[in-house]
Scaffold this motif. Sequence first.
Motif, short mmCIF file in Angstrom:
data_model
loop_
_atom_site.label_atom_id
_atom_site.label_comp_id
_atom_site.label_asym_id
_atom_site.label_seq_id
_atom_site.Cartn_x
_atom_site.Cartn_y
_atom_site.Cartn_z
N GLN A 97 0.83 -1.20 0.00
CA GLN A 97 0.00 0.00 0.00
C GLN A 97 0.86 1.25 0.00
OE1 GLN A 97 -2.72 -0.41 3.38
NE2 GLN A 97 -4.40 -0.24 1.92
N LYS A 100 2.35 1.89 -3.33
CA LYS A 100 1.37 2.42 -4.28
C LYS A 100 1.11 3.90 -4.00
CE LYS A 100 -0.99 -1.94 -5.17
NZ LYS A 100 -2.23 -2.72 -4.99
N LEU A 101 1.04 4.28 -2.73
CA LEU A 101 0.84 5.68 -2.38
C LEU A 101 2.01 6.53 -2.87
CD1 LEU A 101 -0.55 5.25 1.24
CD2 LEU A 101 -1.82 6.12 -0.73
N GLN A 102 3.21 6.00 -2.69
CA GLN A 102 4.40 6.73 -3.14
C GLN A 102 4.41 6.87 -4.66
OE1 GLN A 102 7.29 4.17 -1.26
NE2 GLN A 102 7.43 5.46 0.57
N LYS A 105 2.15 9.68 -5.66
CA LYS A 105 2.84 10.96 -5.46
C LYS A 105 3.79 11.24 -6.63
CE LYS A 105 4.72 11.92 -1.55
NZ LYS A 105 5.52 11.77 -0.31
#
Length: 264
Positions: A97, A100-102, A105
């Motif tokens: 997760q 994926k968030l990085q 960004k």
Amino acid sequence: MYTIGQVAKFLGITRDTIKFYEEKELVRPQHNRENGYRTYNHFDIYDLTTINFYREIDLEIKKIQELRKGKSIEGIQSIVEEKEQEVLEEIAYKKLQLKKLQLVKEDCEKIKQFLGNYTIKEMKPLEVMGEIDHYKAYDDYDTLKENTDSLKKAVILTSLRRVIRFNDEGMVENQFVIVRKVEDGENIIDGDIVAHPKCLYTVIEDGRWSTGGKNTDDKVEASIRQAAKEYGYELVGLVYVNLLLTTYEEGLERIFLEMYVPVK
């Protein structure tokens, strides 16, 4: 002997928590028949401390009930090892997760930097896991699920790449492939690998907010040919299109796509 209030205070737990443990028969205080109050001795306090310990390592009440009825050291070890495996899987999922968030960004930064601008960039290796005739061929999405370790790892739309083949007369072929990024140092790969050391790279905007729903392929193709001419490169007749990000404005979608156009 202690009251429930006293026990709650020096153990740092609420009365409701103690009552809940009583309902689950994890602790059995004495009841005063005259006033209905419960009193707790040092054995009850030991039980509550033990329950808290197991709750702190997130053992379910059902498992603690099993322990309360009687478990050998081997039995406790088995329960703890089972919980350990759950935690390790959860950590792996949280790491995925976070990654994926990085990446989202990073995609935002790509949009800000490259929207409408061209540069030269490498298209890093991708493993081709399968093909889909069209991204709206939803029945074929099962292929994606079959090629992921778990449904938690399945990222349906962002695992697709639109591959366009063209010549001087225009588009020759348009298909979608299911891909997976090949990690550095990865040796065991089952599918075909596609990679291009030198590409024209840009980000374009699609979606009804910016295009009114019109097809912009001709406009994009003209832009690619112009960029290749300016950079002094020859197009090889391929374009790889990847969905970066979707947002909304005035109720209409804004879709941002990154494009790798191999050149020589």
